[in-house]
Design a protein around this motif. Structure first.
Motif, PDB file in Angstrom:
ATOM      1  N   ASN B   2       0.830  -1.210   0.000  1.00  0.00           N
ATOM      2  CA  ASN B   2       0.000   0.000   0.000  1.00  0.00           C
ATOM      3  C   ASN B   2       0.857   1.250   0.000  1.00  0.00           C
ATOM      4  O   ASN B   2       0.561   2.215  -0.686  1.00  0.00           O
ATOM      5  N   LEU B   3       1.929   1.202   0.801  1.00  0.00           N
ATOM      6  CA  LEU B   3       2.826   2.360   0.903  1.00  0.00           C
ATOM      7  C   LEU B   3       3.449   2.648  -0.461  1.00  0.00           C
ATOM      8  O   LEU B   3       3.462   3.798  -0.916  1.00  0.00           O
ATOM      9  N   ASP B   6       0.791   3.970  -2.783  1.00  0.00           N
ATOM     10  CA  ASP B   6       0.348   5.329  -2.413  1.00  0.00           C
ATOM     11  C   ASP B   6       1.366   6.381  -2.867  1.00  0.00           C
ATOM     12  O   ASP B   6       0.986   7.416  -3.421  1.00  0.00           O
ATOM     13  N   THR B  10       0.880   9.239  -5.736  1.00  0.00           N
ATOM     14  CA  THR B  10       1.022  10.684  -5.516  1.00  0.00           C
ATOM     15  C   THR B  10       2.026  11.279  -6.509  1.00  0.00           C
ATOM     16  O   THR B  10       1.800  12.378  -7.015  1.00  0.00           O
ATOM     17  N   MET B 312      13.565   9.133   1.894  1.00  0.00           N
ATOM     18  CA  MET B 312      12.976   7.814   2.173  1.00  0.00           C
ATOM     19  C   MET B 312      14.051   6.824   2.585  1.00  0.00           C
ATOM     20  O   MET B 312      13.863   6.039   3.512  1.00  0.00           O
ATOM     21  N   LEU B 317      13.720   3.215   4.382  1.00  0.00           N
ATOM     22  CA  LEU B 317      13.053   2.431   3.345  1.00  0.00           C
ATOM     23  C   LEU B 317      14.118   1.688   2.541  1.00  0.00           C
ATOM     24  O   LEU B 317      15.157   2.262   2.194  1.00  0.00           O
TER      25      LEU B 317
END
Lengths: 240, 411
Positions: B2-3, B6, B10, B312, B317
């Motif tokens: 989902n991350l 998303d 964007t 990130m 990440l």
């Protein structure tokens, strides 16, 4: 996370960082350093003295050319990139001079980003924690705003909230007040001070502001990549 | 996941104009690929249909594929025979009615007996070599489209006159014969017959229309000077694509040479392979060009987002996550481009199919188009794959960014 006060949180052993090139540049040279739990440490020095470079090495954003960095006693220089990324995600929180928030995401989404990357909480728990963090930093009314709708001080507080998202024991701040006016600087400093005094975090901050550094527990001074002084400030006081 | 999605979403939304251009590039590639595949497949299908309709799917002739073995070959392991003259044998398929009766129970289609004779048609000082095909009009509908291809009369007209004959429309034009004209047929064996033209047919295949004529079986046998002769069995199947297999079985069971329409036009079928190869190469090239647009947009986004990537990565990440974000962005462009391309492709096909064409060389007045989900599926898969491949390289580069370099640069 329970932290044994005797165990160093971060340890640098003979750390040297040389930037390769036609003329190799030594950023950090032969640094030995121990950061213990609940310390509020300032790293100071003139421009180009290697303050930020040392912070990046301690924060596993960079890898030393020689020597080693240990986090909670674990040698990080032998870790893979993904292992270091996981260590950053769980053990370390970063606050930079410029807020470095993702511009397309809302304030709340920026704060939940590290939690989502870690994936240990449910969506509801993440939102609840993000709201709690932002409220505690006086940003309850700005959760749905985007970073460009906030003032410099507010953005920096959001960055602090983001750094706390995964409850890391250590917050590394690189000139956190460098781009702020004196009022906003004071607000951010108080927030960092509170993290140590109230929440028991360890904060290591690079700063040019010597007055601010003197209000911290300990000051490490660098020159030409070497530590030239490392002393405590007995007069440093917790916020009222 | 989902991350990843998303953040990718964007990024894509934040660059609407550039994303739109990249999607338009992929959509154009997909749309024109579908249109081209549809046109190529349609024209090929139409051609095969005409070819198949113009002739039986399987022709069983009174020949053997291999000459019968000589007695010497049966008795000796190595025999060399020179200047052999094959034994003269009676022409025609032995017991044709019994053969047909044996095939009919399992044959997935119709079968009809035929006498095929080569003759010269003489009329008004014109001599034209013609294949005279003697048929049974009652069975003909089950093996060919001849009843539908008749002009000026029906097949039943063959019963209306003694030695009635139906000519291909181009043949009749060539010799200038009209309905009611009396023509002369002459074979190489000296048989000569007068016949009356009772109708014309038009298959659309020039070689057939200008050199074929139909008569009754009885008339054909007289022309061939052999009573009871049937020298060809014509078979039409429900599915013409299984002709090869059925032809093999018929040949095994009857011993007579059985030729499917594919075998008869093997050279043409192999040219289709080359044609399809060219088509897929061109379609692939169109989609490849479209993927450059995707590469461009993903490269631009990763370049513009270098700071975000550094943030990130500094937050923790992983490289995989960062790489996945940009691959997902490329996939979003690929999927959206394919979806828009499907609509564009369909509209292009509809538009192309509505164009009226008037040509004396064509039987149809519309371009032949084949609507197949396979074209959409293939174009979609290739578009998506090329988008992902185009996005992967900049994504990999982005994921390998050293955050410190970016952060240093920013501060």
């Amino acid at each position: 996370m329970s932290i044994d006060a005797a165990t160093p949180l971060i340890e640098a052993r003979k750390v040297t960082r040389i930037l390769p090139g036609i003329v190799p540049t030594t950023l950090v040279s032969d640094v030995d350093l121990v950061i213990r739990p609940h310390e509020f440490v300032a790293i100071t020095g003139p421009s180009g003295s290697g303050k930020s470079s040392l912070l990046y090495l301690l924060g596993l954003l960079d890898v030393p050319t020689s020597g080693e960095v240990l986090i909670e006693g674990k040698v990080t220089t032998v870790m893979t990139e993904d292992e270091r990324a996981l260590a950053r995600l769980t053990m370390l929180g970063f606050v930079f001079q410029f807020h470095f928030l993702l511009p397309e995401l809302t304030v709340r989404d920026n704060v939940t980003l590290p939690m989502r990357a870690l994936g240990r909480l449910s969506r509801e728990q993440m939102l609840e924690r993000a709201e709690m963090l932002l409220s505690s930093l006086g940003l309850a009314d700005h959760m749905k705003k985007r970073p460009d709708q906030l003032s410099g001080g507010q953005r920096q507080r959001v960055a602090v909230a983001r750094s706390l998202a995964n409850e890391p024991p250590v917050i590394l701040a690189d000139e956190p007040t460098g781009s702020l006016d004196s009022k906003a600087s004071e607000q951010v400093f108080e927030v960092l001070q509170e993290l140590v005094a109230v929440q028991g975090k360890t904060v290591v901050a690079v700063t040019h502001d010597l007055a601010m550094a003197e209000r911290m527990d300990r000051q490490i001074e660098l020159l030409d990549g070497r530590i030239i002084s490392d002393h405590a400030h007995p007069a440093a006081q917790a916020p009222a | 996941m989902n991350l990843i999605f998303d953040i990718a979403w964007t990024h894509v939304l934040a660059r609407l104009r550039q994303t739109g251009v990249a999607i338009a590039g992929v959509a154009t590639g997909v749309g024109f690929s579908i249109m081209m595949a549809s046109l190529m497949q349609g024209s090929q299908d139409d051609f095969i249909k005409q070819l198949v309709n113009a002739m039986p799917h399987i022709t069983v002739s009174d020949e053997r594929r291999a000459p019968p073995p000589q007695p010497a070959e049966r008795f000796y392991d190595a025999a060399e025979i020179h200047n052999l003259t094959p034994e003269a044998r009676r022409r025609g398929i032995k017991n044709p009615l019994a053969t047909m009766a044996a095939l009919e129970p399992w044959l997935p289609g119709g079968i009809a007996p035929t006498v095929r004779v080569q003759a010269i048609i003489r009329y008004a000082s014109h001599d034209v070599a013609t294949a005279v095909v003697a048929i049974d009009p009652r069975r003909e509908a089950s093996v060919s489209d001849l009843p539908k291809q008749m002009r000026g009369a029906t097949l039943a007209a063959l019963y209306r006159a003694t030695n009635a004959i139906i000519l291909g429309d181009r043949l009749s034009e060539k010799i200038g014969a009209r309905i009611g004209a009396n023509i002369t047929l002459q074979t190489s064996e000296g048989a000569r017959m007068n016949a009356q033209v009772v109708g014309f047919f038009h298959t659309g295949v020039r070689s057939v229309d200008e050199s074929t004529a139909y008569v009754l079986v009885k008339t054909g046998q007289i022309l061939a000077q052999q009573t009871g002769l049937i020298n060809e069995l014509r078979i039409r199947l429900g599915d013409p694509m299984i002709s090869r297999e059925i032809a093999d079985r018929v040949e095994r069971e009857t011993g007579y040479k059985s030729v499917s329409w594919q075998e008869a036009h093997e050279d043409l079928m192999s040219s289709f392979v080359i044609r399809n190869l060219i088509m897929f190469t061109v379609v692939g090239a169109i989609l490849l060009v479209a993927s450059f647009g995707t590469y461009n947009i993903i490269s631009t986004i990763t370049h513009e987002k270098a700071r975000d990537i550094a943030i990130m990565k500094s937050l923790g990440l992983s490289e995989f996550t960062v790489r996945s974000i940009f691959v997902v962005e490329a996939s979003i462009i690929g999927v959206a481009g394919a979806a828009v391309g499907f609509v564009l492709g369909y509209l292009l096909c509809v538009g192309l199919g509505s164009i009226e064409i008037k040509s004396p060389f064509l039987d149809t007045d519309r371009l032949p188009l084949a609507y197949s989900y396979v074209h959409y599926l293939l174009a979609g898969i290739v578009a998506l794959l090329s988008s992902v491949v185009a996005g992967y390289q900049p994504a990999r580069k982005a994921a390998r960014l050293h955050p410190v370099e970016i952060i240093r640069g920013a501060t």
